[in-house]
Design an enzyme around this catalytic site. Structure first.
Site, PDB file in Angstrom:
ATOM      1  CE  LYS A   1      -3.867  -2.364   2.324  1.00 19.97           C
ATOM      2  NZ  LYS A   1      -4.879  -2.297   3.424  1.00 19.97           N
TER       3      LYS A   1
ATOM      4  CE1 TYR B   1      -9.524  -3.185   0.540  1.00 15.67           C
ATOM      5  CE2 TYR B   1      -8.762  -1.276  -0.693  1.00 15.67           C
ATOM      6  CZ  TYR B   1      -8.502  -2.362   0.133  1.00 15.67           C
ATOM      7  OH  TYR B   1      -7.199  -2.619   0.540  1.00 15.67           O
TER       8      TYR B   1
ATOM      9  CG  PHE C   1     -13.333   1.011   7.547  1.00 16.78           C
ATOM     10  CD1 PHE C   1     -12.807   0.495   6.368  1.00 16.78           C
ATOM     11  CD2 PHE C   1     -14.142   0.189   8.326  1.00 16.78           C
ATOM     12  CE1 PHE C   1     -13.085  -0.806   5.967  1.00 16.78           C
ATOM     13  CE2 PHE C   1     -14.426  -1.119   7.934  1.00 16.78           C
ATOM     14  CZ  PHE C   1     -13.897  -1.617   6.748  1.00 16.78           C
TER      15      PHE C   1
ATOM     16  NE  ARG D   1      -6.495 -12.430   5.066  1.00 14.54           N
ATOM     17  CZ  ARG D   1      -7.211 -11.305   5.154  1.00 14.54           C
ATOM     18  NH1 ARG D   1      -7.028 -10.312   4.288  1.00 14.54           N
ATOM     19  NH2 ARG D   1      -8.089 -11.145   6.116  1.00 14.54           N
TER      20      ARG D   1
ATOM     21  CB  THR E   1      -7.272  -6.015  10.019  1.00 14.13           C
ATOM     22  OG1 THR E   1      -7.858  -7.137   9.354  1.00 14.13           O
ATOM     23  CG2 THR E   1      -7.567  -4.761   9.222  1.00 14.13           C
TER      24      THR E   1
ATOM     25  NE  ARG F   1      -2.374  -5.963   7.094  1.00 14.71           N
ATOM     26  CZ  ARG F   1      -3.545  -6.467   6.730  1.00 14.71           C
ATOM     27  NH1 ARG F   1      -4.152  -7.375   7.487  1.00 14.71           N
ATOM     28  NH2 ARG F   1      -4.120  -6.074   5.609  1.00 14.71           N
TER      29      ARG F   1
ATOM     30  CG  ASN G   1      -3.643  -2.521   6.917  1.00 15.68           C
ATOM     31  OD1 ASN G   1      -3.477  -2.021   5.805  1.00 15.68           O
ATOM     32  ND2 ASN G   1      -4.663  -3.291   7.204  1.00 15.68           N
TER      33      ASN G   1
ATOM     34  CG  HIS H   1      -5.194  -6.291  -0.328  1.00 18.44           C
ATOM     35  ND1 HIS H   1      -6.407  -6.366   0.322  1.00 18.44           N
ATOM     36  CD2 HIS H   1      -5.291  -7.145  -1.388  1.00 18.44           C
ATOM     37  CE1 HIS H   1      -7.203  -7.211  -0.330  1.00 18.44           C
ATOM     38  NE2 HIS H   1      -6.550  -7.700  -1.373  1.00 18.44           N
TER      39      HIS H   1
ATOM     40  CD  GLU I   1      -8.948  -9.168  -3.471  1.00 20.44           C
ATOM     41  OE1 GLU I   1      -7.751  -9.457  -3.251  1.00 20.44           O
ATOM     42  OE2 GLU I   1      -9.780  -8.997  -2.563  1.00 20.44           O
TER      43      GLU I   1
HETATM   44  P1  DAT Z   1      -7.943  -6.984   5.717  1.00 25.06           P
HETATM   45  O1  DAT Z   1      -7.117  -5.973   4.951  1.00 25.06           O
HETATM   46  O2  DAT Z   1      -7.175  -7.542   6.880  1.00 25.06           O
HETATM   47  O3  DAT Z   1      -8.551  -8.044   4.832  1.00 25.06           O
HETATM   48  P2  DAT Z   1     -10.587  -5.790   5.798  1.00 25.06           P
HETATM   49  O4  DAT Z   1     -10.831  -6.436   4.472  1.00 25.06           O
HETATM   50  O5  DAT Z   1     -11.584  -6.036   6.892  1.00 25.06           O
HETATM   51  O6  DAT Z   1      -9.157  -6.174   6.384  1.00 25.06           O
HETATM   52  O7  DAT Z   1     -10.514  -4.202   5.602  1.00 25.06           O
HETATM   53  C1  DAT Z   1      -9.854  -3.650   4.479  1.00 25.06           C
HETATM   54  C2  DAT Z   1      -8.967  -2.526   4.934  1.00 25.06           C
HETATM   55  O8  DAT Z   1      -9.763  -1.468   5.479  1.00 25.06           O
HETATM   56  C3  DAT Z   1      -8.005  -2.913   6.054  1.00 25.06           C
HETATM   57  O9  DAT Z   1      -6.812  -3.433   5.540  1.00 25.06           O
HETATM   58  C4  DAT Z   1      -7.802  -1.625   6.781  1.00 25.06           C
HETATM   59  C5  DAT Z   1      -9.108  -0.897   6.618  1.00 25.06           C
HETATM   60  N1  DAT Z   1      -9.989  -1.046   7.775  1.00 25.06           N
HETATM   61  C6  DAT Z   1     -10.757  -2.122   8.068  1.00 25.06           C
HETATM   62  N2  DAT Z   1     -11.458  -1.936   9.202  1.00 25.06           N
HETATM   63  C7  DAT Z   1     -11.123  -0.692   9.629  1.00 25.06           C
HETATM   64  C8  DAT Z   1     -11.517   0.113  10.741  1.00 25.06           C
HETATM   65  N3  DAT Z   1     -12.410  -0.327  11.647  1.00 25.06           N
HETATM   66  N4  DAT Z   1     -10.935   1.335  10.869  1.00 25.06           N
HETATM   67  C9  DAT Z   1     -10.044   1.788   9.961  1.00 25.06           C
HETATM   68  N5  DAT Z   1      -9.650   1.100   8.886  1.00 25.06           N
HETATM   69  C10 DAT Z   1     -10.173  -0.132   8.722  1.00 25.06           C
HETATM   70 MG    MG Z   2      -9.944  -7.841   3.271  1.00 26.61          MG
END
Ligand code: DAT
Ligand code: MG
Length: 158
Positions: free
Chosen positions: A11, A51, A59, A87, A93, A104, A114, A117, A128
């Site tokens: 990222k 996304y 968020f 993963r 996350t 991370r 973080n 991805h 994706e």
């Molecule tokens: P991951 O990237 O671990 O698959 P995710 O798909 O739930 O997590 O969310 C996508 C991204 O969005 C994640 O990398 C960071 C951001 N994100 C998720 N939940 C969040 C939150 N509660 N506050 C801020 N950013 C968040």
């Molecule tokens: Mg995800």
């Protein structure tokens, strides 16, 4: 375990913090193969498609702003069980929750920033990878390279 491909994105924070080489090294060290890679800036339209599952969440706007804010490195990573293996290597996350030893967990303490991805399932990975790569941009790793990465005793990679 099956041979799989997964989408990994370094990222904008990873690129800006000059962590690209170190993060890619993690995947190389593990024995996974890089079968696609590009430096690019994600457009708002592409970010929305990527996304889509998060649309409407609190968020979401910040996530789109962040992921489109600077260059990213997009990679297709291949190997035995690559989706779940990557993963695990990413960690939880949020950086402050992620275990030390994970990417991370070792490089950040933020929630949104973080660093990396990784697709969360084989199905997501297929979807994706198609968003970011044309078929011809994905290569195949030469079997010769994998000779000491996998046990080939019965003819298939184990
Ligand atoms: P991951 O990237 O671990 O698959 P995710 O798909 O739930 O997590 O969310 C996508 C991204 O969005 C994640 O990398 C960071 C951001 N994100 C998720 N939940 C969040 C939150 N509660 N506050 C801020 N950013 C968040
Ligand atoms: Mg995800």
């Amino acid at each position: 375990m099956a041979f799989e491909r997964t989408l990994i994105i370094l990222k904008p924070d990873a690129v800006a913090r000059r962590l690209v080489g170190r993060v890619i090294s993690r995947f190389e060290d593990k024995g996974l193969s890089l079968v696609g890679m590009k430096l690019m800036k994600i457009s708002p339209a592409l970010a929305q498609r990527h996304y889509a599952e998060h649309k409407g969440k609190p968020f979401y706007p910040a996530l789109l702003k962040f992921i489109t804010s600077g260059p990213v490195v997009v990679m297709a990573v291949e190997g035995n069980g690559a989706v779940a293996v990557c993963r695990k290597m990413l960690g939880a996350t949020f950086g402050f929750n992620a275990e030390p030893g994970t990417i991370r967990g070792d490089f950040g303490v933020s929630s949104g920033f973080n660093l990396v991805h990784g697709s969360d399932s084989v199905k997501s990975a297929k979807r994706e990878l198609a968003l970011y790569f044309k078929k011809a941009e994905l290569l195949t790793c030469a079997k010769e390279e994998l000779k000491w990465i996998y046990d080939w005793a019965d003819g298939t990679a184990r």
